[in-house]
Design a protein around this motif. Structure first.
Motif, PDB file in Angstrom:
ATOM      1  N   PRO A  62       0.918  -1.249   0.159  1.00 40.02           N
ATOM      2  CA  PRO A  62      -0.049   0.032   0.046  1.00 40.02           C
ATOM      3  C   PRO A  62       0.934   1.194   0.140  1.00 40.02           C
ATOM      4  O   PRO A  62       0.462   2.377  -0.501  1.00 40.02           O
ATOM      5  CB  PRO A  62      -0.755  -0.157   1.252  1.00 40.02           C
ATOM      6  N   ASP A  63       1.897   1.342   0.477  1.00 38.20           N
ATOM      7  CA  ASP A  63       2.982   2.519   0.583  1.00 38.20           C
ATOM      8  C   ASP A  63       3.555   2.705  -0.800  1.00 38.20           C
ATOM      9  O   ASP A  63       4.313   3.564  -1.152  1.00 38.20           O
ATOM     10  CB  ASP A  63       3.897   2.581   1.745  1.00 38.20           C
ATOM     11  N   GLY A  64       3.563   1.721  -1.599  1.00 44.39           N
ATOM     12  CA  GLY A  64       4.148   1.903  -2.917  1.00 44.39           C
ATOM     13  C   GLY A  64       5.410   1.102  -3.318  1.00 44.39           C
ATOM     14  O   GLY A  64       6.104   1.002  -4.178  1.00 44.39           O
ATOM     15  N   SER A  65       5.950   0.362  -1.993  1.00 45.93           N
ATOM     16  CA  SER A  65       7.129  -0.268  -2.019  1.00 45.93           C
ATOM     17  C   SER A  65       6.828  -1.574  -2.972  1.00 45.93           C
ATOM     18  O   SER A  65       5.921  -2.183  -2.829  1.00 45.93           O
ATOM     19  CB  SER A  65       7.679  -0.568  -0.834  1.00 45.93           C
ATOM     20  N   MET A  66       7.607  -2.056  -3.479  1.00 43.24           N
ATOM     21  CA  MET A  66       7.580  -3.342  -4.316  1.00 43.24           C
ATOM     22  C   MET A  66       7.747  -4.677  -3.403  1.00 43.24           C
ATOM     23  O   MET A  66       8.503  -4.540  -2.551  1.00 43.24           O
ATOM     24  CB  MET A  66       8.830  -3.186  -5.285  1.00 43.24           C
ATOM     25  N   LYS A  67       7.089  -5.473  -3.804  1.00 41.33           N
ATOM     26  CA  LYS A  67       7.120  -6.870  -2.826  1.00 41.33           C
ATOM     27  C   LYS A  67       8.225  -7.486  -3.369  1.00 41.33           C
ATOM     28  O   LYS A  67       8.360  -7.508  -4.466  1.00 41.33           O
ATOM     29  CB  LYS A  67       5.504  -7.426  -3.174  1.00 41.33           C
ATOM     30  N   PRO A  68       8.771  -8.361  -2.679  1.00 38.56           N
ATOM     31  CA  PRO A  68      10.027  -9.105  -2.843  1.00 38.56           C
ATOM     32  C   PRO A  68       9.890 -10.072  -3.991  1.00 38.56           C
ATOM     33  O   PRO A  68      10.814 -10.058  -5.054  1.00 38.56           O
ATOM     34  CB  PRO A  68      10.335 -10.059  -1.738  1.00 38.56           C
ATOM     35  N   HIS A  69       8.622 -10.585  -4.191  1.00 39.68           N
ATOM     36  CA  HIS A  69       8.597 -11.636  -5.456  1.00 39.68           C
ATOM     37  C   HIS A  69       8.774 -10.725  -6.856  1.00 39.68           C
ATOM     38  O   HIS A  69       9.187 -11.067  -7.969  1.00 39.68           O
ATOM     39  CB  HIS A  69       7.389 -12.341  -5.601  1.00 39.68           C
TER      40      HIS A  69
END
Length: 121
Positions: free
Chosen positions: A18-25
């Protein structure tokens, strides 16, 4: 208040927090596809900036108009009469000229402040 995340596509919600950071996958998939870490960070920073700007706009509308931008957008534009009513209330409450919903000439503003008791709300 609404979150930008709620308006994203299924894929964006799957790939970003939700904060715009990318998920690890997602990050790993882009690395495997040959993207440089700097390019991946640039994409992530752009998404995070998008979220930050959205949140700032939501907050600004909440402070200025008493309604978040997302709600205002859903309802359609605020009518001129509503804006003028909010303007009168803001002047009557002695709010700073820079926070008024409608731009106003400083001389007119100070004249109205002097007659704030006569503004009908």
């Amino acid at each position: 208040m609404a979150r930008l995340y709620d308006s994203w596509s299924f894929l964006d919600q799957r790939n970003y927090n939700p904060d715009g950071s990318m998920k690890p996958h997602k990050r790993q998939r882009l690395l495997n596809d040959g993207l440089a870490l700097s390019e991946i960070n640039q994409v992530e920073n752009q998404k995070m900036l998008e979220v930050k700007k959205y949140d700032e706009r939501e907050q600004l509308y909440m402070e200025r108009y008493g309604i978040p931008y997302s709600e205002w957008k859903k309802q359609g534009q605020i009518s001129q009469a509503e804006l003028e009513e909010r303007q009168r209330k803001a002047i009557r409450n002695g709010e700073e000229i820079s926070t008024l919903p409608i731009a106003i000439d400083p001389d007119e503003y100070y004249d109205l402040i002097g007659n704030a008791d006569y503004l009908d709300c």
